[in-house]
Design an enzyme around this catalytic site. Sequence first.
Site, short mmCIF file in Angstrom:
data_model
loop_
_atom_site.label_atom_id
_atom_site.label_comp_id
_atom_site.label_asym_id
_atom_site.label_seq_id
_atom_site.Cartn_x
_atom_site.Cartn_y
_atom_site.Cartn_z
CG ASP A 134 0.43 4.89 1.61
OD1 ASP A 134 0.05 3.78 2.04
OD2 ASP A 134 0.66 5.11 0.40
CG ASP A 187 2.77 -0.61 -0.73
OD1 ASP A 187 3.93 -1.03 -0.64
OD2 ASP A 187 1.78 -1.26 -0.35
CD GLU A 233 0.99 0.52 -4.64
OE1 GLU A 233 0.69 -0.22 -3.68
OE2 GLU A 233 0.66 1.72 -4.71
N GLY A 256 -2.30 -0.02 3.70
CA GLY A 256 -3.17 -1.06 3.21
C GLY A 256 -2.38 -2.25 2.72
#
Length: 296
Positions: free
Chosen positions: A89, A91, A98, A178
Amino acid sequence: MDNVLTLIGAAGVQLEDALVGRLRTNLRGLGADVAPPDWLSPGRVADIRFGHLACEQADAAARALLGAVPADVVAQPAEGRRKQLLVADMDATMVVGETLDELAEHAGIKDKIAAITARAMNGELVFEQALRERIALLDGLPESALAETWERTRLMPGAQVLVRTMKASGAYAVLVSGGFTYFTSRVREVCGFDMDLGNRFIFKKGKLAGVEDPILGRETKLATLLGTAGERKIPLSMAVAVGDGANDLDMIRAAGLGVAFHAKPVVAAEARVRIDHGDLTALLYAQGYRDADFVQ
């Protein structure tokens, strides 16, 4: 001895010989055969080989003994611990914080956006809906804000070392987020990932106007792990997946070494391997790398 327990002290934390000795005694008390410690990082990270005891029992015994000592525990089979695939991932995992929250600071609504992000990452909101809601709140943000946000973005400690060390040993590294490709592409470049996947902003006349469909979320992260492993003929047992949010859970569960990294409560509760204190080099120690193996 088929299993290995790795104690990983946080940066600057020394693990006393007496503490390690007590752990070995406790493991023997549970019926395990226990080898002397092998220090991967002198005084801070120790491998302890053991047999005739489940990894879950060894993990629980170590955590009970450590108490308030800022150290992480990884208990796993010794065979195949050095992985061939990394799926990470971005963030709050490969970068600090983030990126979308930081972008929102330019619109003066960082706290509002961050509150939605936190709920989505803890599984309280559907990720795709939460992403659209946040982008709608940022409607009209100037495209120049992206570059300014990137300038302030910091890599998570150990990020470059993790990727470069695994790649030097022949592993393939994928960044899947994401978040947005504007940032993933830059993190890929500075860390050395082989590929990156993320969502895409829509800009019109230099102003933010939405997010492209389909939105990359939980299902895509798992599919990326499965697909990359399949394409490269790497067993899932030889993959490490790392993340901090609810949309990382499926890939964390599926990987041979699935790691919740400084994770949200729902993720920390579900993942068997947690790194709560160390930086990203903890994933290297978990694979048996020594300080001398690290590619800086």
